[in-house]
Write a protein that holds these residues in place. Structure first.
Motif, mmCIF file in Angstrom:
data_model
loop_
_atom_site.group_PDB
_atom_site.id
_atom_site.type_symbol
_atom_site.label_atom_id
_atom_site.label_comp_id
_atom_site.label_asym_id
_atom_site.label_seq_id
_atom_site.Cartn_x
_atom_site.Cartn_y
_atom_site.Cartn_z
ATOM 1 N N VAL A 186 47.043 23.792 -73.061
ATOM 2 C CA VAL A 186 47.065 23.119 -71.765
ATOM 3 C C VAL A 186 46.110 21.934 -71.812
ATOM 4 C CG1 VAL A 186 46.688 23.386 -69.280
ATOM 5 C CG2 VAL A 186 47.629 25.271 -70.609
ATOM 6 N N LEU A 187 46.525 20.866 -71.212
ATOM 7 C CA LEU A 187 45.710 19.653 -71.160
ATOM 8 C C LEU A 187 44.383 19.938 -70.455
ATOM 9 C CD1 LEU A 187 45.927 16.579 -71.859
ATOM 10 C CD2 LEU A 187 46.644 16.229 -69.483
ATOM 11 N N GLN A 188 43.320 19.366 -71.001
ATOM 12 C CA GLN A 188 41.956 19.477 -70.458
ATOM 13 C C GLN A 188 41.360 20.870 -70.589
ATOM 14 O OE1 GLN A 188 40.347 16.845 -69.598
ATOM 15 N NE2 GLN A 188 42.009 15.364 -69.472
ATOM 16 N N GLU A 189 42.039 21.771 -71.310
ATOM 17 C CA GLU A 189 41.483 23.087 -71.553
ATOM 18 C C GLU A 189 41.153 23.233 -73.035
ATOM 19 O OE1 GLU A 189 43.676 26.340 -70.057
ATOM 20 O OE2 GLU A 189 43.825 25.557 -68.012
ATOM 21 N N PRO A 190 40.007 23.830 -73.370
ATOM 22 C CA PRO A 190 39.559 23.857 -74.767
ATOM 23 C C PRO A 190 40.429 24.729 -75.655
ATOM 24 C CG PRO A 190 38.103 25.159 -73.385
ATOM 25 C CD PRO A 190 39.041 24.466 -72.456
ATOM 26 N N ILE A 191 40.432 24.362 -76.915
ATOM 27 C CA ILE A 191 41.049 25.134 -77.990
ATOM 28 C C ILE A 191 39.919 25.494 -78.942
ATOM 29 C CG2 ILE A 191 42.757 25.161 -79.843
ATOM 30 C CD1 ILE A 191 44.205 22.883 -78.354
ATOM 31 N N ILE A 192 39.628 26.779 -79.058
ATOM 32 C CA ILE A 192 38.510 27.243 -79.879
ATOM 33 C C ILE A 192 39.075 27.805 -81.178
ATOM 34 C CG2 ILE A 192 36.526 28.793 -79.994
ATOM 35 C CD1 ILE A 192 36.442 28.767 -76.963
ATOM 36 N N VAL A 193 38.601 27.251 -82.287
ATOM 37 C CA VAL A 193 39.032 27.687 -83.615
ATOM 38 C C VAL A 193 37.861 28.408 -84.268
ATOM 39 C CG1 VAL A 193 39.928 26.967 -85.846
ATOM 40 C CG2 VAL A 193 40.626 25.750 -83.778
ATOM 41 N N GLU A 194 38.075 29.657 -84.635
ATOM 42 C CA GLU A 194 37.058 30.460 -85.310
ATOM 43 C C GLU A 194 37.369 30.492 -86.791
ATOM 44 O OE1 GLU A 194 35.397 34.482 -83.853
ATOM 45 O OE2 GLU A 194 36.817 34.980 -85.467
ATOM 46 N N VAL A 195 36.435 29.972 -87.578
ATOM 47 C CA VAL A 195 36.611 29.872 -89.027
ATOM 48 C C VAL A 195 35.569 30.769 -89.692
ATOM 49 C CG1 VAL A 195 36.701 28.305 -90.982
ATOM 50 C CG2 VAL A 195 37.399 27.505 -88.734
#
Length: 1388
Positions: free
Chosen positions: A732-741
């Motif tokens: 969704v626009l303006q909502e964060p995308i958290i990538v766990e590496v």
């Protein structure tokens, strides 16, 4: 310690000064502001009196007051209660005070000690500035009065229209601040505060004649000693530019701007980092003592005039530009007049009054001074030790306590330098406090007694250092007040230093170091080091060791310049002495601190020294030193920049990568509990995922008219290797995308990553161009995507660590996360000493699951797609956040609790179609549409209110017809009403939520799933969901069973012709002429037992109401207990309730409706047909068995409403709840009672045990208590008018032993005879179980009630009495009943 500018006498006198408040009018502040000063700041340079003052003690002896200084502060009342911890602003103020004071260039002292040649700073102005700020801003405490205000200056300008009205207004304002009790600060010394009236006259702009006239009126009204005319501003601003007048205010105002020192960029960076480091190294104090930084101008932000002054104080031009030297003299004269004619006489008067009060209260001799001088006077030394009773500091004295009056008198004497009388009072108060175990008060008296003894002229007694040691120990260990302990240490150290006792002073300083404050510990360790070097025989190595400790604590506190200086001083001792490891450590630290302070040449030199000489370090440590050196060397500009490259380290475990879509949930706010939802910290569970999918399917089906779409896919907020990743996820626009590496360091050497960030490619919607943050300008990339950067990321040897990085898309389109970019610092080959700090990248390649569907897939190694790193960014969607208020974690079985739920729309899009589904639909309800509850709708008004809708008085409608459809939803999905149908962006709403404890005890996991849609239809995302899981612990409450029987049993009623005396126990068949009609109806018996066993602090249960709900039957009247009489059940007590039920008289059009009938046993009636009682009833009935089933003979549902009294945190709470039981047929008992008594359980033995030894003769417990039933031999009753006869019976228990006996009485039904017996209708009603303790030879009567349904002869000896001694663990024994107890019931 280091040499100080002030003597110890001056330090003490400046630290404890008479406090004077200033309350000025707006016009007076305007006059003072012409000089860029407030009125308070105008007086501060002149607050030290140049001449001596005089007072007389209670013995009328004249005493001199030399060098007195008063402390003048603006009156700033505060409503806030004192905090027990240092705020960030307070820590920052002390941090900047130390940081802004640096040693002067060339101000070094040289000393020769043996073969050591040392150069160091002989003075420490930063420590003196810290000490001055600390001591002058000590808060006022309840155990002392030194920082309380003695007087108040009321300042009014002569230009006021009516000055006396302004004086009256200011006086009333001061009186309200002191006596209203609304303000926690400031504190006042005595109730009768001295008020001194000051008329401020502007000479250049005011009318002199009017000012003199007003002043003459003031002297007539307030007396010549209570007022003063202060004339200032004798010259104009134009003339001020020509003459040069001294500016005595600069040194005072300079201190007010210590929070913004003029330092270079490096110092600014250090200052910005210091508070964070200070937070990490400092712990709040546990006692209600803190630094009162309100007295410092840096923190005075509440006064608007002060803000104006601070803005102008830094402008061009000096202060006091409108004042002449004559004006300066007038201000001095004003301070002198106020002090000598107002303040000192006021103090002298109060000392006399306190002395007289104490003499009259304690019956002392003529004066306290004479008595205490007789007791403690002369050259007698104080005690060598002071007892330390083991006690806490929780004792508080009332303000009028004699002990506090002595302390108040001692503080007054101390402030006016009457140290001899002050010492006597402190000594007396100390003994009283110690005898009362008031350790905080005792420590304060010990501290000030020691200071008073030292300051006495002529030194009549030695300095009692053990007083100070005891006070410090009490402050630290007993009172947990590090602020007071620090003040006591600073004073004691200065006194010991003045006496040349440097070893004792160093010991005190070292004892005060702790982990709660790095800055304080660093300063005290540095002073301890100076004590060691200033001893008669300098201890050089201790000096160096403590300098290193001080440098370490300075570094932790963010004081890098002071840390570097301490290490440089210590290096002089260790250099060239064979301490190679110590030298390496010191040089390494000097290099890093120098580099941080941008002293590159010094840093390079320090690291070079480490590498040049032979080192005993390991190869790994040498590699670390090498990397540091090359890094610093490159930053100095000698080495060129490195190129970016693909980095092999650390290893990225790509399959373990997880992607989370959506913002991280906000934590709980106060009493609010946020919905748990989904987070990266939760472990994946396949069964749990299936459960959430099933709940979402129910919601989607309900939103689409009961049919789920064919393309339904469950919402996945977190993607990982176990989820379905074949489709591109939707973000969704303006909502964060958290990538766990997941990063793994395969080496045994620690790696340090910096500037860790995600690399991505993005193509906007409708645009074929691809943008990447690797090659695009930073500004352009920021417009498309906000990228989170982790500044430092450390990996230990062979450590696997998780990094979470965030992306926030700013445009719609297709996003692909391609890899990681970061800077890596690590050592290469240690032999070459090579070190790299390189900027590089690694690709994120996730391999999909192996394909195993077709034959080709099985014969080859093929992997499917994994699209978790390739989301599609869609249009904005609503974002729901749910908070629960007053949501319990533990409930009793059937307990009703009212909570509140808050829905917040955190996005820019409207929200609609809000629904919820739960795994436990019987656990909660939002209320029905047919009833409006009378309970509060907001949590703020819900205290002490019932969750039920209640009415008082007799019910006007005893029977209420209700449709089940008003309470039940068409499905388990509940639609949540929204006002207007739309929850707009940023809007929130709050709804009441009723909860009912599960009927089964234990821990229950209850899951909620909230469903909502966007008001803007047609998007790629049709709906969103929000999860919430909660654990509820349910405890036992009541066990309810019910049974029903016809009013006429198998035996017929006896007519009047039957003689009562000849009525047998089993009547013979009766002739037809003896049969009489009896009204029809059904008797309902409800057995209630308290099975709680006092869990969760429950004392007892009250049965307040019994209601019924059915279509054909209803409860008509209460037979037992009587009306408006609650039944109280303690643990394991039982009661039997009896009611009459009759068929309902419902209208023909209400055939499908249910009739609610309420029989309240308390004063208030709970409306069972309203929310929440009706809601939970229908929900529980629906979950157990559908309401639409085949009708039975009775089909009557019973609702038992109870209250429980719980003790929690020494407070009694009232809980309430309801239990349900269904009666289907007459003669059936529902539900079957469960045996919960663990005493009847038998342990199984699987192996033979040796025969026990012969036991002693068993004591017959049944002989301890004797029983006797008292009842009438016969009783007549008209069964034709009433089908039941209730007879009162008394059971007398007599303890015939000399020990206590525990007696349990259980009432049982028993018939006399065989076959069809009319006596089977005989039963005990009311309380059916009693538990009493009989004292030695005690007699106790228990009231019982027997209920008969037909005439006959009955045996009342059916009650069972169990007895055992109270101290015995054996099983209770039954008291034998040797003869029957027969009663004859006649029908008349």
């Amino acid at each position: 310690m280091a040499q100080c500018v002030q003597s110890v006498q001056e330090l003490v006198q400046d630290s404890f000064t008479p406090m004077v408040a200033v309350l000025s009018s707006e016009e007076a502040e305007t006059v003072s502001r012409r000089n860029r000063l407030s009125f308070t700041e105008l007086l501060r340079p002149f607050c030290r009196l140049p001449s001596e003052g005089h007072i007389r003690d209670p013995n009328n002896a004249l005493l001199q007051v030399k060098g007195l200084r008063i402390s003048v502060n603006s009156l700033s009342p505060s409503l806030k209660t004192p905090s027990s911890s240092l705020s960030a602003a307070q820590r920052s103020t002390l941090h900047h005070i130390v940081q802004s004071s640096q040693p002067q260039e060339g101000a070094l002292s040289s000393i020769t000690a043996g073969d050591y040649q040392l150069s160091f700073t002989g003075t420490t102005p930063w420590f003196e500035a810290y000490r001055e700020a600390f001591l002058q801003t000590m808060p006022s405490s309840d155990h002392e009065f030194l920082n309380n205000y003695l007087a108040c200056l009321l300042v009014v300008s002569s230009s006021e229209a009516v000055p006396f009205e302004q004086f009256l207004k200011l006086s009333q304002e001061q009186h309200q601040v002191q006596h209203s009790g609304e303000y926690s600060a400031p504190k006042w010394f005595i109730p009768n505060t001295l008020k001194y009236y000051v008329l401020l006259h502007d000479v250049s702009q005011g009318d002199d004649h009017r000012a003199e006239t007003v002043y003459e009126d003031m002297k007539q009204r307030f007396g010549p000693q209570g007022c003063f005319l202060l004339k200032i501003n004798s010259r104009t601003e134009a003339a001020s530019e020509e003459e040069q007048i001294p500016d005595p205010w600069s040194q005072y105002l300079h201190k007010s701007h210590l929070h913004s020192p003029d330092v270079d960029a490096t110092s600014a960076n250090v200052s910005s980092e210091a508070p964070e480091q200070a937070d990490a190294g400092e712990v709040s104090y546990s006692q209600n003592q803190k630094l009162d930084t309100e007295a410092l101008p840096t923190l005075s932000t509440c006064d608007s005039s002060r803000k104006v002054l601070e803005s102008t104080s830094g402008a061009s031009g000096g202060h006091g530009t409108c004042l002449t030297l004559n004006d300066h003299d007038r201000i001095r004269q004003f301070i002198q007049e106020f002090t000598f004619r107002g303040l000192l006489p006021h103090i002298e008067k109060n000392i006399r009054q306190l002395n007289d009060q104490l003499v009259s209260r304690k019956g002392l001799s003529r004066s306290l001074f004479t008595a205490t001088k007789k007791w403690f006077g002369g050259g007698k030394a104080p005690e060598k030790s002071v007892a330390e009773p083991k006690s806490t500091c929780g004792l508080l004295y009332p303000p009028e306590a004699p002990e506090l009056q002595i302390r108040k008198m001692a503080d007054l004497c101390f402030l006016v330098q009457h140290y001899e009388l002050a010492y006597s009072c402190y000594h007396t108060a100390k003994k009283d406090f110690l005898s009362d175990q008031a350790m905080l008060y005792a420590a304060g008296a010990l501290e000030m007694a020691a200071v008073s003894a030292f300051l006495q002229p002529g030194a009549p007694r030695p300095y009692p250092a053990h007083y100070m040691d005891t006070a410090i120990q009490t402050y630290k260990d007993t009172c947990r007040s590090m602020v007071l302990a620090e003040r006591c240490t600073l004073l004691s150290v200065e006194i010991l230093k003045s006496q040349g006792k440097y070893a004792e002073a160093a010991t005190l300083l070292i004892k005060m170091t702790s982990e709660d404050s790095d800055l304080r510990s660093a300063l005290l360790l540095e002073q301890a080091a100076h004590c060691f070097i200033n001893m008669r025989v300098p201890m050089v190595r201790k000096f160096a060791f403590h300098m290193i400790l001080a440098g370490h604590r300075f570094s932790k506190a963010g004081q890098r310049r002071h840390a570097l200086r301490c290490y440089c001083h210590a290096m002089q001792v260790y250099q060239g002495r064979g301490w190679s490891l110590a030298e390496d450590h010191i040089n390494f630290t000097i290099g890093r601190q120098s580099f941080t302070l941008q002293q590159a040449d010094r840093a390079v030199e320090a690291f070079r020294v480490i590498l040049e000489k032979e080192s005993q370090q390991t190869a790994t440590q040498q590699g670390a030193f090498l990397r540091e050196y090359l890094y610093v060397f490159k930053q100095s500009g000698v080495e060129g920049a490195e190129t970016c490259s693909d980095l092999p380290l650390p290893c990225i475990q790509s399959p373990a990568t997880r992607v989370y879509f959506g913002p991280e949930r906000r934590p709980a706010e106060g009493e609010k509990q946020a919905a748990t939802h989904v987070s990266l910290d939760q472990e994946y569970d396949q069964d749990n995922a299936a459960m959430w999918c099933q709940l979402e399917l129910q919601l989607v089906s309900a939103a689409n008219r009961g049919v789920a779409p064919a393309a339904f896919q469950p919402t996945q907020y977190c993607l990982h290797s176990q989820t379905d990743n074949l489709r591109r996820p939707l973000a969704v626009l303006q909502e964060p995308i958290i990538v766990e590496v997941v990063l793994k360091n395969p080496l045994k050497v620690a790696l340090s990553l910096s500037e860790l960030t995600l690399l991505w490619r993005f193509s906007a919607e409708g645009d074929s161009a691809v943008l990447s943050n690797e090659d695009a300008p930073a500004a352009l990339a920021e417009e498309v995507m906000t990228n989170e950067v982790i500044a430092d990321f450390a990996l230990g040897p062979e450590e696997t660590k998780v990094a979470r990085l965030k992306l926030v898309p700013r445009r719609t389109g297709q996003l692909s996360v391609t890899g990681l970019g970061y800077s890596l610092s690590g050592a290469g080959d240690s032999a070459e000493g090579d070190m790299l700090l390189v900027h590089g990248r690694q690709e994120l390649k996730i391999q999909g699951p192996r394909l195993n569907q077709t034959k080709e897939d099985k014969m080859s190694v093929c992997h499917g797609r994994d699209e978790r790193l390739h989301p599609i960014v869609t249009a904005p969607m609503p974002l729901l956040e749910v908070f629960f208020l007053q949501f319990p974690s533990a409930l009793l079985c059937g307990e009703i609790r009212k909570a509140y739920i808050e829905f917040c729309n955190m996005s820019s899009v409207g929200l609609c179609s809000l629904r919820v589904v739960s795994t436990h639909p019987t656990f909660f309800t939002f209320g029905s549409t047919s009833s409006t509850p009378l309970t509060p709708m907001t949590p703020g008004s819900a205290e002490n209110c019932s969750a039920y809708k209640t009415v008082t008085g007799e019910p006007q409608q005893p029977h209420v017809l209700v449709s089940a459809q008003d309470f039940l939803q068409p499905s388990s999905v509940i639609s949540i009403p929204i006002e207007g149908g739309v929850l707009r962006p940023g809007q929130s709403m709050q709804l009441p939520l009723w909860l009912r404890g599960p009927d089964k005890e234990g821990v229950h996991e209850i899951n909620f799933l909230f469903y909502y849609e966007s008001t803007e239809k047609g998007g790629k995302i049709s709906h969103r969901v929000l999860r919430h899981s909660v654990f509820i612990c349910s405890s036992r409450s009541l066990s309810v069973t019910a049974s029903a029987s016809h009013a006429l049993g198998p035996a017929l009623a006896l007519g009047p012709a039957l003689s009562p005396a000849l009525s047998p126990a089993v009547p013979e068949p009766l002739q037809p002429e003896l049969i009489q009609p009896v009204p029809s109806g059904t008797l309902v018996f409800v057995d209630v037992e308290n099975i709680n066993l006092s869990e969760a602090g429950v004392r007892e249960f009250h049965i307040v109401q019994v209601s019924s709900c059915a279509q054909r039957w209803c409860l008509q009247s209460c037979i037992n207990p009587p009306h408006h009489k609650e039944w109280r059940l303690s643990s394991r007590e039982r009661a039997k309730l009896c009611f009459r039920a009759e068929p309902c008289r419902a209208p023909p059009d209400a055939a499908d409706k249910y009739t609610f009938a309420d029989l309240n046993l308390a004063n208030e009636r709970v409306v069972s047909s309203a929310t929440p009682c009706g809601d939970f009833f229908f929900r529980c009935c629906e979950s157990q068995s559908p309401l639409e089933q085949a009708p039975t003979e009775l089909d009557l549902h019973i609702i038992v409403i109870w209250k429980a009294f719980v003790v929690e945190d020494n407070k009694q709470l009232i809980l309430e709840g309801q239990l349900h039981v269904a009666l289907q047929d007459v003669g059936q008992k529902c539900p079957e009672p469960q045996n919960l008594d663990t005493a009847d359980m038998v342990l199984l033995k699987f192996r033979s045990e040796p025969a026990p030894p012969p036991a002693a003769p068993k004591l017959d417990f049944s002989e301890l208590v004797r029983t006797n039933l008292s009842y009438p031999q016969s009783h007549s009753h008209a069964f034709s008018s009433s089908s039941m006869c209730v007879v009162c019976v008394s059971l007398t228990l007599t303890n015939v032993s000399v020990s206590e006996a525990q007696v349990s009485v259980e009432l049982q039904q028993r018939a006399t005879g065989e076959g069809p017996d009319p006596c089977a209708l005989f039963s005990w009603v009311g309380k059916s179980q009693f538990c009493v303790v009989l004292g030695p030879e005690e007699v106790r009567c228990l009231p019982l009630r027997a209920c008969f349904y037909s005439a006959g002869v009955y045996d009342l000896s059916s009650c069972r009495v169990l007895v055992k001694p109270t101290q015995s663990d054996r099983t209770p024994e039954s008291v034998h009943s040797h003869c029957p107890a027969l009663i004859v019931i006649n029908n008349v």
